[in-house]
Write a protein that holds these residues in place. Structure first.
Motif, PDB file in Angstrom:
ATOM      1  N   PHE A  11      35.168  28.242 -13.532  1.00 37.73           N
ATOM      2  CA  PHE A  11      34.282  29.306 -13.075  1.00 37.73           C
ATOM      3  C   PHE A  11      34.416  29.558 -11.579  1.00 37.73           C
ATOM      4  O   PHE A  11      33.536  30.142 -10.958  1.00 37.73           O
ATOM      5  CB  PHE A  11      32.830  28.959 -13.409  1.00 37.73           C
ATOM      6  N   GLY A  12      35.513  29.098 -10.989  1.00 43.84           N
ATOM      7  CA  GLY A  12      35.716  29.300  -9.568  1.00 43.84           C
ATOM      8  C   GLY A  12      35.545  28.007  -8.792  1.00 43.84           C
ATOM      9  O   GLY A  12      35.039  27.004  -9.310  1.00 43.84           O
ATOM     10  N   PRO A  13      35.948  27.993  -7.536  1.00 45.18           N
ATOM     11  CA  PRO A  13      35.851  26.770  -6.733  1.00 45.18           C
ATOM     12  C   PRO A  13      34.409  26.432  -6.383  1.00 45.18           C
ATOM     13  O   PRO A  13      33.566  27.315  -6.207  1.00 45.18           O
ATOM     14  CB  PRO A  13      36.663  27.116  -5.476  1.00 45.18           C
ATOM     15  N   ILE A  14      34.132  25.143  -6.293  1.00 41.99           N
ATOM     16  CA  ILE A  14      32.812  24.657  -5.901  1.00 41.99           C
ATOM     17  C   ILE A  14      32.972  23.685  -4.743  1.00 41.99           C
ATOM     18  O   ILE A  14      34.059  23.160  -4.487  1.00 41.99           O
ATOM     19  CB  ILE A  14      32.075  23.970  -7.069  1.00 41.99           C
ATOM     20  N   LYS A  15      31.875  23.448  -4.052  1.00 37.07           N
ATOM     21  CA  LYS A  15      31.899  22.511  -2.934  1.00 37.07           C
ATOM     22  C   LYS A  15      31.877  21.071  -3.445  1.00 37.07           C
ATOM     23  O   LYS A  15      31.233  20.780  -4.450  1.00 37.07           O
ATOM     24  CB  LYS A  15      30.695  22.755  -2.023  1.00 37.07           C
ATOM     25  N   PRO A  16      32.561  20.157  -2.765  1.00 39.47           N
ATOM     26  CA  PRO A  16      32.473  18.744  -3.167  1.00 39.47           C
ATOM     27  C   PRO A  16      31.082  18.192  -2.913  1.00 39.47           C
ATOM     28  O   PRO A  16      30.357  18.646  -2.023  1.00 39.47           O
ATOM     29  CB  PRO A  16      33.532  18.060  -2.291  1.00 39.47           C
ATOM     30  N   TRP A  17      30.716  17.196  -3.710  1.00 41.26           N
ATOM     31  CA  TRP A  17      29.381  16.621  -3.610  1.00 41.26           C
ATOM     32  C   TRP A  17      29.141  15.990  -2.243  1.00 41.26           C
ATOM     33  O   TRP A  17      28.033  16.048  -1.708  1.00 41.26           O
ATOM     34  CB  TRP A  17      29.198  15.587  -4.715  1.00 41.26           C
ATOM     35  N   ALA A  18      30.186  15.390  -1.659  1.00 37.70           N
ATOM     36  CA  ALA A  18      30.024  14.719  -0.365  1.00 37.70           C
ATOM     37  C   ALA A  18      29.727  15.703   0.760  1.00 37.70           C
ATOM     38  O   ALA A  18      29.218  15.303   1.808  1.00 37.70           O
ATOM     39  CB  ALA A  18      31.283  13.915  -0.035  1.00 37.70           C
ATOM     40  N   GLY A  34      24.403  27.442  -8.630  1.00 31.69           N
ATOM     41  CA  GLY A  34      23.864  28.074  -7.433  1.00 31.69           C
ATOM     42  C   GLY A  34      23.976  27.197  -6.204  1.00 31.69           C
ATOM     43  O   GLY A  34      24.213  27.692  -5.098  1.00 31.69           O
ATOM     44  N   ILE A  35      23.820  25.879  -6.372  1.00 26.68           N
ATOM     45  CA  ILE A  35      23.908  24.966  -5.231  1.00 26.68           C
ATOM     46  C   ILE A  35      25.355  24.618  -4.906  1.00 26.68           C
ATOM     47  O   ILE A  35      25.773  24.666  -3.746  1.00 26.68           O
ATOM     48  CB  ILE A  35      23.083  23.693  -5.512  1.00 26.68           C
ATOM     49  N   LEU A  36      26.140  24.289  -5.906  1.00 27.20           N
ATOM     50  CA  LEU A  36      27.514  23.856  -5.655  1.00 27.20           C
ATOM     51  C   LEU A  36      28.436  25.013  -5.299  1.00 27.20           C
ATOM     52  O   LEU A  36      29.478  24.803  -4.676  1.00 27.20           O
ATOM     53  CB  LEU A  36      28.063  23.120  -6.880  1.00 27.20           C
ATOM     54  N   LEU A  73      27.591  18.220   0.626  1.00 27.45           N
ATOM     55  CA  LEU A  73      26.207  18.678   0.615  1.00 27.45           C
ATOM     56  C   LEU A  73      25.348  17.797   1.519  1.00 27.45           C
ATOM     57  O   LEU A  73      25.467  16.570   1.485  1.00 27.45           O
ATOM     58  CB  LEU A  73      25.648  18.647  -0.807  1.00 27.45           C
ATOM     59  N   PRO A  74      24.460  18.375   2.307  1.00 26.34           N
ATOM     60  CA  PRO A  74      23.535  17.559   3.110  1.00 26.34           C
ATOM     61  C   PRO A  74      22.506  16.880   2.215  1.00 26.34           C
ATOM     62  O   PRO A  74      22.240  17.321   1.087  1.00 26.34           O
ATOM     63  CB  PRO A  74      22.895  18.574   4.058  1.00 26.34           C
ATOM     64  N   TRP A  75      21.903  15.834   2.727  1.00 29.61           N
ATOM     65  CA  TRP A  75      21.000  15.039   1.889  1.00 29.61           C
ATOM     66  C   TRP A  75      19.760  15.804   1.434  1.00 29.61           C
ATOM     67  O   TRP A  75      19.261  15.538   0.329  1.00 29.61           O
ATOM     68  CB  TRP A  75      20.613  13.750   2.620  1.00 29.61           C
ATOM     69  N   PRO A  76      19.199  16.769   2.200  1.00 27.12           N
ATOM     70  CA  PRO A  76      18.052  17.506   1.634  1.00 27.12           C
ATOM     71  C   PRO A  76      18.416  18.306   0.387  1.00 27.12           C
ATOM     72  O   PRO A  76      17.638  18.353  -0.575  1.00 27.12           O
ATOM     73  CB  PRO A  76      17.626  18.426   2.788  1.00 27.12           C
ATOM     74  N   ILE A  77      19.612  18.913   0.383  1.00 24.77           N
ATOM     75  CA  ILE A  77      20.022  19.685  -0.790  1.00 24.77           C
ATOM     76  C   ILE A  77      20.320  18.750  -1.960  1.00 24.77           C
ATOM     77  O   ILE A  77      20.005  19.064  -3.118  1.00 24.77           O
ATOM     78  CB  ILE A  77      21.245  20.554  -0.442  1.00 24.77           C
ATOM     79  N   LYS A  78      20.915  17.594  -1.684  1.00 26.83           N
ATOM     80  CA  LYS A  78      21.147  16.624  -2.758  1.00 26.83           C
ATOM     81  C   LYS A  78      19.825  16.170  -3.370  1.00 26.83           C
ATOM     82  O   LYS A  78      19.693  16.064  -4.599  1.00 26.83           O
ATOM     83  CB  LYS A  78      21.910  15.416  -2.213  1.00 26.83           C
TER      84      LYS A  78
END
Length: 361
Positions: A72-79, A135-137, A81-86
């Protein structure tokens, strides 16, 4: 003697004149040599500090990591993401799973009309898990907006249900009602902050070219609208099959079941058409929507003919609202798909699915 003395004086004056002339001729040469020697001197004017090795070097590493490719397209790696969003992501998933469990447990304890609403809510919760994840990734604003709208609808539904309860039942339901409102308000505030925040995904995928960024936004909108359309079709099918909105025959039931398979097949073809940039699949996808539009018209006709026959207008209003939303979704989907169709072959697919969103590709 006087003659010799004058002769010696004249000779001495002549020698002095020659010596002074030689000095005047050598003076420019010495000046030029001095200038040349000063130009050849490579010593710095400002003295260098011997402790430069102790100074920190500038951080030349890229600000973002490479994007992760998905169907579905590229996503950001989990690492990344800042800790508030995680933290919010974990809270959102946990709360949605809790709502999912409560909805499943309440399905067998409700009447026909209430079970239909709960089943539609069950479908909405499953899609909300997908919406908040993508939406987040992927920084997908339109899916976060739909997630916010779903939460608001659930809050409104809870307020309406609580307001019509009797005074004897309200004390038992009040704690759960307050928790739903507080959790819903928390999700709305956090999701809206993400929607209004900075969005760099289009730049990271499309680079500095505004045309590629616009193409990526249109493609992302198409993906979201395909999901919205699938959710609308599922909810309408559940509403017609299980609510008793009007009496349906056995062939009509078979048509609705085939329509569910048709909806999943249509979405699959639409996704493949966008990902592979295949224009024939786009036309097949458009033709697949014609039976659905025809059925929406038929559904509206049946609702208008049988309006109020069951003594309740809730299901009729839900059918009309769902049909209207489905038509709006399809209209925007066709418009965005036309924009994406015109941009096929301009390099966006290579940046999304070959270079995985690297700007230097």
């Amino acid at each position: 003697m006087r003659v010799q003395h004058s002769t010696l004086a004249s000779v001495e004056e002549a020698l002095r004149a020659q010596v002074s002339g030689v000095k005047e001729q050598r003076l420019p040469e010495t000046r030029r040599a001095h200038v040349a020697s000063s130009m050849e001197d490579h010593r710095p004017i400002v003295p260098q500090n011997s402790d430069t090795s102790d100074q920190p070097l500038p951080n030349l590493q890229p600000r973002h990591q490479e994007l992760i490719p998905t169907p579905f397209g590229p996503i950001k790696p989990w690492a990344e993401l800042p800790w508030p969003i995680k933290t919010y992501f974990f809270l959102a998933i946990i709360s949605l799973l809790c709502v999912l469990g409560l909805t499943i447990s309440n399905l067998v304890q409700q009447s026909n009309e209430d079970s239909t609403v709960s089943l539609i809510q069950l479908i909405g919760v499953v899609f909300c898990i997908y919406y908040v994840t993508r939406g987040i990734l992927q920084e997908n604003r339109q899916e976060l907006i739909v997630f916010v709208l779903s939460i608001l609808l659930e809050m409104i539904r809870s307020i309406v249900n609580f307001s019509v309860l009797s005074k004897d039942v309200k004390p038992d339901i009040q704690p759960r009602f307050i928790v739903i409102l507080l959790v819903g308000l928390f999700h709305v505030v956090c999701a809206l902050s993400l929607v209004l925040g900075q969005n760099m995904m289009a730049f990271r995928v499309g680079g500095a070219l505004e045309s590629l960024q616009l193409q990526y936004n249109m493609l992302s909108l198409c993906f979201s609208l395909l999901t919205f359309d699938l959710q609308a079709q599922l909810c309408l099918t559940v509403l017609v099959l299980f609510s008793g909105l009007y009496k349906i025959s056995a062939p009509h039931t078979i048509i609705l079941v085939i329509g569910l398979v048709w909806a999943f097949l249509k979405v699959t073809i639409g996704i493949l058409a966008i990902i592979k940039e295949l224009k024939p699949l786009v036309w097949i996808f458009l033709l697949q929507n014609l039976p659905e539009v025809a059925y929406l018209v038929y559904l509206l006709y049946k609702v208008v003919v049988d309006w109020g026959s069951g003594g309740s207008y809730t299901l009729e209003a839900a059918a009309v609202t769902g049909s209207f939303i489905s038509v709006v979704i399809k209209s925007v989907l066709f418009w965005s798909l036309y924009r994406v169709y015109r941009s096929f072959g301009q390099g966006l697919r290579e940046r999304m699915f070959s270079s995985y969103g690297r700007i230097d590709s």
